[in-house]
Design a protein around this motif. Structure first.
Motif, PDB file in Angstrom:
ATOM      1  N   LEU A  75      -0.019   7.772  10.774  1.00 13.18           N
ATOM      2  CA  LEU A  75      -0.506   9.146  10.950  1.00 13.18           C
ATOM      3  C   LEU A  75       0.067  10.050   9.869  1.00 13.18           C
ATOM      4  O   LEU A  75      -0.654  10.860   9.274  1.00 13.18           O
ATOM      5  CB  LEU A  75      -0.133   9.669  12.336  1.00 13.18           C
ATOM      6  CG  LEU A  75      -0.536  11.113  12.626  1.00 13.18           C
ATOM      7  CD1 LEU A  75      -2.048  11.282  12.535  1.00 13.18           C
ATOM      8  CD2 LEU A  75      -0.030  11.542  13.992  1.00 13.18           C
ATOM      9  N   TRP A  76       1.360   9.894   9.573  1.00 11.09           N
ATOM     10  CA  TRP A  76       1.976  10.718   8.540  1.00 11.09           C
ATOM     11  C   TRP A  76       1.291  10.473   7.187  1.00 11.09           C
ATOM     12  O   TRP A  76       0.999  11.405   6.451  1.00 11.09           O
ATOM     13  CB  TRP A  76       3.471  10.430   8.429  1.00 11.09           C
ATOM     14  CG  TRP A  76       4.119  11.182   7.316  1.00 11.09           C
ATOM     15  CD1 TRP A  76       4.547  12.474   7.330  1.00 11.09           C
ATOM     16  CD2 TRP A  76       4.367  10.694   5.998  1.00 11.09           C
ATOM     17  NE1 TRP A  76       5.055  12.817   6.111  1.00 11.09           N
ATOM     18  CE2 TRP A  76       4.954  11.749   5.268  1.00 11.09           C
ATOM     19  CE3 TRP A  76       4.158   9.480   5.362  1.00 11.09           C
ATOM     20  CZ2 TRP A  76       5.326  11.617   3.937  1.00 11.09           C
ATOM     21  CZ3 TRP A  76       4.532   9.354   4.044  1.00 11.09           C
ATOM     22  CH2 TRP A  76       5.113  10.412   3.350  1.00 11.09           C
ATOM     23  N   GLN A  77       1.012   9.197   6.872  1.00 11.04           N
ATOM     24  CA  GLN A  77       0.341   8.877   5.608  1.00 11.04           C
ATOM     25  C   GLN A  77      -1.046   9.506   5.557  1.00 11.04           C
ATOM     26  O   GLN A  77      -1.421  10.112   4.544  1.00 11.04           O
ATOM     27  CB  GLN A  77       0.237   7.361   5.425  1.00 11.04           C
ATOM     28  CG  GLN A  77       1.541   6.699   5.129  1.00 11.04           C
ATOM     29  CD  GLN A  77       1.447   5.177   5.165  1.00 11.04           C
ATOM     30  OE1 GLN A  77       0.631   4.605   5.886  1.00 11.04           O
ATOM     31  NE2 GLN A  77       2.306   4.519   4.387  1.00 11.04           N
ATOM     32  N   THR A  78      -1.797   9.372   6.628  1.00 11.73           N
ATOM     33  CA  THR A  78      -3.151   9.918   6.672  1.00 11.73           C
ATOM     34  C   THR A  78      -3.145  11.433   6.504  1.00 11.73           C
ATOM     35  O   THR A  78      -3.916  11.983   5.718  1.00 11.73           O
ATOM     36  CB  THR A  78      -3.839   9.529   8.002  1.00 11.73           C
ATOM     37  OG1 THR A  78      -3.857   8.099   8.103  1.00 11.73           O
ATOM     38  CG2 THR A  78      -5.247  10.075   8.088  1.00 11.73           C
ATOM     39  N   VAL A  79      -2.273  12.106   7.242  1.00 14.75           N
ATOM     40  CA  VAL A  79      -2.196  13.565   7.161  1.00 14.75           C
ATOM     41  C   VAL A  79      -1.701  14.000   5.779  1.00 14.75           C
ATOM     42  O   VAL A  79      -2.224  14.956   5.198  1.00 14.75           O
ATOM     43  CB  VAL A  79      -1.302  14.135   8.290  1.00 14.75           C
ATOM     44  CG1 VAL A  79      -1.031  15.614   8.091  1.00 14.75           C
ATOM     45  CG2 VAL A  79      -1.956  13.888   9.642  1.00 14.75           C
ATOM     46  N   SER A  80      -0.737  13.293   5.235  1.00 19.20           N
ATOM     47  CA  SER A  80      -0.208  13.647   3.907  1.00 19.20           C
ATOM     48  C   SER A  80      -1.274  13.518   2.826  1.00 19.20           C
ATOM     49  O   SER A  80      -1.404  14.388   1.957  1.00 19.20           O
ATOM     50  CB  SER A  80       0.974  12.744   3.539  1.00 19.20           C
ATOM     51  OG  SER A  80       2.045  12.972   4.394  1.00 19.20           O
ATOM     52  N   ILE A  81      -2.051  12.447   2.878  1.00 20.75           N
ATOM     53  CA  ILE A  81      -3.105  12.248   1.886  1.00 20.75           C
ATOM     54  C   ILE A  81      -4.172  13.328   2.022  1.00 20.75           C
ATOM     55  O   ILE A  81      -4.608  13.911   1.025  1.00 20.75           O
ATOM     56  CB  ILE A  81      -3.712  10.827   2.015  1.00 20.75           C
ATOM     57  CG1 ILE A  81      -2.677   9.784   1.577  1.00 20.75           C
ATOM     58  CG2 ILE A  81      -4.999  10.693   1.199  1.00 20.75           C
ATOM     59  CD1 ILE A  81      -3.037   8.370   1.981  1.00 20.75           C
ATOM     60  N   GLU A  82      -4.572  13.615   3.252  1.00 20.61           N
ATOM     61  CA  GLU A  82      -5.592  14.651   3.457  1.00 20.61           C
ATOM     62  C   GLU A  82      -5.067  16.017   3.030  1.00 20.61           C
ATOM     63  O   GLU A  82      -5.797  16.812   2.439  1.00 20.61           O
ATOM     64  CB  GLU A  82      -6.060  14.676   4.914  1.00 20.61           C
ATOM     65  CG  GLU A  82      -7.187  15.643   5.170  1.00 20.61           C
ATOM     66  CD  GLU A  82      -8.427  15.401   4.317  1.00 20.61           C
ATOM     67  OE1 GLU A  82      -9.109  16.395   3.989  1.00 20.61           O
ATOM     68  OE2 GLU A  82      -8.726  14.252   3.945  1.00 20.61           O
ATOM     69  N   PHE A  83      -3.813  16.295   3.324  1.00 21.22           N
ATOM     70  CA  PHE A  83      -3.204  17.555   2.899  1.00 21.22           C
ATOM     71  C   PHE A  83      -3.211  17.656   1.368  1.00 21.22           C
ATOM     72  O   PHE A  83      -3.569  18.691   0.809  1.00 21.22           O
ATOM     73  CB  PHE A  83      -1.773  17.646   3.439  1.00 21.22           C
ATOM     74  CG  PHE A  83      -1.092  18.945   3.140  1.00 21.22           C
ATOM     75  CD1 PHE A  83      -1.450  20.108   3.787  1.00 21.22           C
ATOM     76  CD2 PHE A  83      -0.063  19.003   2.207  1.00 21.22           C
ATOM     77  CE1 PHE A  83      -0.818  21.310   3.520  1.00 21.22           C
ATOM     78  CE2 PHE A  83       0.574  20.192   1.924  1.00 21.22           C
ATOM     79  CZ  PHE A  83       0.195  21.350   2.586  1.00 21.22           C
ATOM     80  N   GLY A  84      -2.846  16.569   0.695  1.00 20.29           N
ATOM     81  CA  GLY A  84      -2.880  16.541  -0.764  1.00 20.29           C
ATOM     82  C   GLY A  84      -4.286  16.752  -1.297  1.00 20.29           C
ATOM     83  O   GLY A  84      -4.493  17.490  -2.272  1.00 20.29           O
ATOM     84  N   ARG A  85      -5.272  16.123  -0.663  1.00 24.10           N
ATOM     85  CA  ARG A  85      -6.680  16.316  -1.068  1.00 24.10           C
ATOM     86  C   ARG A  85      -7.071  17.789  -0.977  1.00 24.10           C
ATOM     87  O   ARG A  85      -7.685  18.332  -1.894  1.00 24.10           O
ATOM     88  CB  ARG A  85      -7.615  15.517  -0.158  1.00 24.10           C
ATOM     89  CG  ARG A  85      -7.741  14.081  -0.458  1.00 24.10           C
ATOM     90  CD  ARG A  85      -8.741  13.465   0.510  1.00 24.10           C
ATOM     91  NE  ARG A  85      -8.989  12.085   0.181  1.00 24.10           N
ATOM     92  CZ  ARG A  85      -9.263  11.156   1.065  1.00 24.10           C
ATOM     93  NH1 ARG A  85      -9.353  11.458   2.352  1.00 24.10           N
ATOM     94  NH2 ARG A  85      -9.477   9.925   0.681  1.00 24.10           N
ATOM     95  N   GLN A  86      -6.733  18.380   0.153  1.00 26.53           N
ATOM     96  CA  GLN A  86      -7.105  19.788   0.355  1.00 26.53           C
ATOM     97  C   GLN A  86      -6.428  20.693  -0.678  1.00 26.53           C
ATOM     98  O   GLN A  86      -7.045  21.641  -1.170  1.00 26.53           O
ATOM     99  CB  GLN A  86      -6.766  20.239   1.788  1.00 26.53           C
ATOM    100  CG  GLN A  86      -7.591  19.555   2.854  1.00 26.53           C
ATOM    101  CD  GLN A  86      -9.083  19.719   2.629  1.00 26.53           C
ATOM    102  OE1 GLN A  86      -9.574  20.805   2.344  1.00 26.53           O
ATOM    103  NE2 GLN A  86      -9.820  18.617   2.734  1.00 26.53           N
ATOM    104  N   LEU A  87      -5.193  20.410  -1.006  1.00 25.00           N
ATOM    105  CA  LEU A  87      -4.513  21.198  -2.041  1.00 25.00           C
ATOM    106  C   LEU A  87      -5.239  21.083  -3.373  1.00 25.00           C
ATOM    107  O   LEU A  87      -5.473  22.086  -4.055  1.00 25.00           O
ATOM    108  CB  LEU A  87      -3.056  20.754  -2.191  1.00 25.00           C
ATOM    109  CG  LEU A  87      -2.112  21.138  -1.058  1.00 25.00           C
ATOM    110  CD1 LEU A  87      -0.734  20.516  -1.271  1.00 25.00           C
ATOM    111  CD2 LEU A  87      -2.001  22.655  -0.923  1.00 25.00           C
ATOM    112  N   VAL A  88      -5.613  19.857  -3.757  1.00 25.05           N
ATOM    113  CA  VAL A  88      -6.329  19.651  -5.024  1.00 25.05           C
ATOM    114  C   VAL A  88      -7.643  20.419  -5.023  1.00 25.05           C
ATOM    115  O   VAL A  88      -7.972  21.110  -5.992  1.00 25.05           O
ATOM    116  CB  VAL A  88      -6.578  18.141  -5.284  1.00 25.05           C
ATOM    117  CG1 VAL A  88      -7.561  17.939  -6.427  1.00 25.05           C
ATOM    118  CG2 VAL A  88      -5.263  17.442  -5.594  1.00 25.05           C
TER     119      VAL A  88
END
Length: 184
Positions: free
Chosen positions: A59-72
């Motif tokens: 879950l942490w990996q999934t949320v972290s990746i999505e958070f990074g996507r949204q930042l980009v």
């Protein structure tokens, strides 16, 4: 977004604590909370009865990746604590070659792998900026027992990217995928 980032940072600290304690990934979360962390039984919810530590990490990996996507996609920096040497821009020829390669890829696993590589390897290692990204990534995959098809490495190797471009590659793939999803 700021509160989400703070929560993710707290979870990351907990995950480091859990991993340093030698907990097994398949250990039940509720059991771990009660026995290892000495938390009150009241803390153990229904979800904790069915979730293992591996689910928390996932879950942490999934949320972290999505958070990074949204930042980009909002024009912000997803890897702000990383050495800026890994953020060298891609040339137009790199972008074009990368786009050709990405047409035949399942992008989500590649984004996940690159994110993990940047966050766990580049952030905490002394990787040479001028080394080929594909060689360093292949060594990372081999060391961590991650299985990906050979095509990921064969085709990406043809693009001739460097470790110094790792962040730009990840950002480019995020934007490419977003355009594909929106049909552009």
């Amino acid at each position: 977004m700021h509160k989400l980032k703070e929560a993710m940072d707290a979870v990351e600290i907990i995950l480091v604590f859990v991993s340093s304690g030698g907990a097994k990934a398949d250990k039940n979360l509720g059991e771990y909370a009660e026995r290892a962390l000495k938390m009150d039984k009241q803390f153990c919810s229904v979800a904790q009865k069915y979730c293992g530590l591996k689910h928390v990490v996932s879950l942490w990996q999934t949320v972290s990746i999505e958070f990074g996507r949204q930042l980009v996609l909002k024009g912000q920096e997803p890897f702000e604590q990383l050495d800026k040497g890994f953020s060298e821009a891609l040339t137009r020829s790199h972008e074009s070659a990368l786009n050709r390669v990405l047409r035949s890829y399942d992008i989500d696993p590649l984004l996940g792998l690159l994110f993990e590589f940047i966050e766990t390897h580049l952030r905490h290692s002394q990787s040479e900026l001028e080394w080929p990204l594909i060689d360093t990534l292949q060594a990372f995959v081999d060391t961590h027992g991650i299985s990906l098809g050979a095509k990921y490495f064969d085709q990406l190797g043809e693009v001739k990217l460097l470790n110094s471009q790792a962040v730009a590659v990840w950002k480019h793939i995020v934007v490419y995928q977003d355009k594909q999803r929106r049909g552009m």
